[in-house]
Design an enzyme around this catalytic site. Structure first.
Site, short mmCIF file in Angstrom:
data_model
loop_
_atom_site.label_atom_id
_atom_site.label_comp_id
_atom_site.label_asym_id
_atom_site.label_seq_id
_atom_site.Cartn_x
_atom_site.Cartn_y
_atom_site.Cartn_z
CB ILE A 39 3.18 3.86 1.31
CG1 ILE A 39 3.18 5.18 0.30
CG2 ILE A 39 4.11 3.40 1.43
CD1 ILE A 39 4.33 5.74 0.23
CE1 TYR A 66 5.68 15.11 3.26
CE2 TYR A 66 6.89 14.94 1.34
CZ TYR A 66 6.24 14.88 2.35
OH TYR A 66 6.29 13.16 1.33
P1 NAD Z 1 -1.38 8.58 2.61
O1 NAD Z 1 -1.95 10.12 2.94
O2 NAD Z 1 -2.27 7.84 1.81
O3 NAD Z 1 -0.84 8.29 4.06
C1 NAD Z 1 -0.37 8.46 5.30
C2 NAD Z 1 -1.90 8.01 6.77
O4 NAD Z 1 -0.91 9.02 7.68
C3 NAD Z 1 -3.23 8.67 6.26
O5 NAD Z 1 -3.53 7.18 6.70
C4 NAD Z 1 -3.52 9.74 7.36
O6 NAD Z 1 -4.70 9.31 7.96
C5 NAD Z 1 -2.24 9.61 8.23
N1 NAD Z 1 -2.14 10.25 9.57
C6 NAD Z 1 -1.43 11.41 8.97
N2 NAD Z 1 -1.58 12.23 10.35
C7 NAD Z 1 -1.71 11.26 10.99
C8 NAD Z 1 -1.59 11.27 12.01
N3 NAD Z 1 -0.95 12.99 13.03
N4 NAD Z 1 -1.46 10.81 13.19
C9 NAD Z 1 -1.52 8.97 12.46
N5 NAD Z 1 -1.89 8.95 11.27
C10 NAD Z 1 -2.03 9.94 10.88
O7 NAD Z 1 0.22 8.78 1.81
P2 NAD Z 1 1.32 8.17 1.70
O8 NAD Z 1 1.28 8.21 0.36
O9 NAD Z 1 0.81 6.82 2.25
O10 NAD Z 1 2.54 8.10 2.31
C11 NAD Z 1 3.05 7.37 3.46
C12 NAD Z 1 4.35 7.89 3.62
O11 NAD Z 1 5.46 8.11 2.76
C13 NAD Z 1 4.16 9.53 4.18
O12 NAD Z 1 5.28 10.08 5.33
C14 NAD Z 1 4.67 10.22 2.62
O13 NAD Z 1 5.57 11.46 3.59
C15 NAD Z 1 5.77 9.21 2.26
N6 NAD Z 1 6.31 9.29 0.63
C16 NAD Z 1 5.65 9.09 -0.25
C17 NAD Z 1 5.26 9.94 -1.07
C18 NAD Z 1 4.09 8.68 -2.05
O14 NAD Z 1 4.63 8.88 -3.38
N7 NAD Z 1 3.35 8.48 -1.90
C19 NAD Z 1 6.79 10.10 -1.39
C20 NAD Z 1 7.81 10.31 -0.66
C21 NAD Z 1 7.06 9.82 0.52
#
Ligand code: NAD
Length: 311
Positions: free
Chosen positions: A24, A149
Site C-alpha cells: 500500500i 494484530y
Molecule cells: P506490506 O507488508 O506490504 O507493507 C508493510 C511494510 O512495512 C513493508 O514494506 C515492511 O518491510 C515494512 N515494515 C514492517 N515492519 C517495519 C518496521 N518495524 N520498521 C520499518 N518498516 C517496517 O503490507 P501492506 O499490505 O502494504 O499494509 C500496509 C498497512 O496497511 C499495514 O499497517 C497494515 O496493517 C495495513 N492494512 C493492510 C490491509 C491489506 O488488505 N493489505 C488491510 C488492513 C490494514
C-alpha cells in the site's frame, strides 16, 4: 479506474510514508512523488527496495529507531504511517513483538508528528471489529479484535485519537477492509485473490475453502490511495472505514475469476478454515460524506487488471 489526474492533488509538501516499500505504501508514494518530496522509512522486512518509486528517498531502518526517525521526520508536513507487522498468524505467535512494532512504533511516530505539527494518516484495519454481529459495519460498531494484530491496531488508533484530543494533532485513522491489487504479496488480507488468480493463470482448479459462503469487502489499491490523499488533505480527525460498501462471497469471487480467465478452470472445495470470519462489509457513508471518498473500481475490473498482469 482512478488515473493520476483524478486523484486529490497534494503538492509542494515534505511527505513521509512509513512502510513505503510495501504494497500500500509504495502506491501512495508513487501517487505523490512527482509533486512532492517523498521519503520512505522501511526496514525491508517484507517490502522490497526494487519497488520503491523512482524519485522517492528510501531510508532503510526501523520505525522504532531514533536515528532513522530523525532523518525521516525532519521538517515533515505529512506522515502516512503504514509500516507494521501485518500477519495475523505471526501476531498470534509473537504478541510482544506485534505490540512493539505496531503500538510502540506508532507512538514514536506520533511524537515526531507532534514535534513537527505534521498531518498524520494512520493505516488501521477492519481487524479492530473482530467477528461482526451485523454487516455492513459502521465505525461505531463494537470493537472486539480476535488477534494481537487486531488489538494492536485498535490500541494504535486510540493513541492517534488521544494525540488529536490532548495535543491538537491533526490525525486520522483509516480502517482498511481487504485491500487488493497488482503486485501484492501473498498475505492474510487478500491472499485468496492472488491464489485464485495464480491457479487460473496456471490452468489449475480454483480451490475454495469450505462452501465459499464467507463474504469479504475487497477494496482496490487505487481506491485506498484515493482515501489516503483525501484524508491527508482533510482536517477531520477520527476513524473512517475504507472499503467499497459491497461484499462478495468467496465462491462468487472464484466464479468471477473463472469467468474472466481464458482457461475456464474448474472450482473445487477443500476443508473450511477454522476461526474464519463469516461476513465482512464496510459501511462507508461516513468516509463518503466527510472525506468525499468514492470507491471507483469494481471487483470485476480490479480482477481483470490482476489477471492480465499475472499472464
Ligand atoms: P506490506 O507488508 O506490504 O507493507 C508493510 C511494510 O512495512 C513493508 O514494506 C515492511 O518491510 C515494512 N515494515 C514492517 N515492519 C517495519 C518496521 N518495524 N520498521 C520499518 N518498516 C517496517 O503490507 P501492506 O499490505 O502494504 O499494509 C500496509 C498497512 O496497511 C499495514 O499497517 C497494515 O496493517 C495495513 N492494512 C493492510 C490491509 C491489506 O488488505 N493489505 C488491510 C488492513 C490494514
Amino acid at each position: 479506474m482512478n488515473s493520476q489526474a483524478d486523484l486529490p492533488s497534494i503538492s509542494g509538501q515534505r511527505i513521509l510514508v512509513t512502510g513505503g516499500a510495501g504494497f500500500i505504501g509504495r502506491n501512495i508514494a508513487r501517487a505523490l512523488v512527482a509533486d512532492n518530496e517523498v521519503r520512505i522509512l522501511d526496514d525491508l522486512s517484507t517490502g522490497s527496495r526494487s519497488t520503491v518509486p523512482e524519485g522517492a528517498t528510501l531510508i532503510e531502518g526501523d520505525i522504532r529507531d531514533d536515528d532513522a526517525l530523525d532523518r525521516a521526520t525532519a521538517d515533515i508536513d505529512i506522515i502516512f504511517h503504514h509500516a507494521a507487522l501485518i500477519s495475523v498468524e505471526a501476531s498470534i505467535r509473537d504478541p510482544e513483538r506485534t505490540h512493539d512494532i505496531n503500538v510502540t512504533g506508532t507512538v514514536k511516530l506520533l511524537e515526531r508528528a507532534r514535534d513537527e505539527a505534521a498531518r498524520f494518516v494512520f493505516a488501521s484495519s477492519a481487524a479492530v471489529y473482530g467477528n461482526p454481529d451485523t454487516v455492513p459495519i459502521s465505525e461505531d460498531a463494537p470493537l472486539e479484535p480476535t488477534s494481537p494484530y487486531g488489538l494492536s491496531k485498535l490500541a494504535a488508533e486510540r493513541y492517534v485519537r488521544l494525540y488529536a484530543d490532548l495535543y491538537d494533532l491533526s490525525a486520522v485513522a483509516l480502517r482498511y477492509f481487504n485491500v487488493y491489487g497488482p503486485g501484492q504479496l501473498d498475505g492474510d488480507y487478500s491472499a485468496v485473490i492472488s491464489v485464485f488468480v495464480d491457479q487460473a493463470a496456471a490452468g489449475d482448479p480454483i480451490t475454495v475453502e469450505g462452501d465459499g459462503s464467507q463474504t469479504r469487502d475487497f477494496v482496490h489499491i487505487d481506491d485506498v490511495v484515493q482515501a489516503n490523499l483525501l484524508a491527508a488533505r482533510a482536517e477531520q480527525t477520527g476513524v473512517f472505514n475504507v472499503g467499497t460498501g459491497e461484499s462478495i462471497s468467496i465462491l462468487e469471487l472464484a466464479e468471477t475469476v473463472q469467468d474472466l480467465s481464458d482457461s475456464t478452470p474448474e472450482i473445487t472445495h477443500t476443508e473450511a478454515r477454522s476461526g474464519d470470519i463469516d461476513r465482512s462489509c464496510a459501511r462507508i457513508a461516513k468516509s463518503e460524506s466527510s472525506l468525499g471518498f468514492e470507491p471507483s473500481v469494481s471487483i470485476e475490473d480490479g480482477l481483470e487488471t490482476i489477471l492480465r498482469s499475472a499472464e
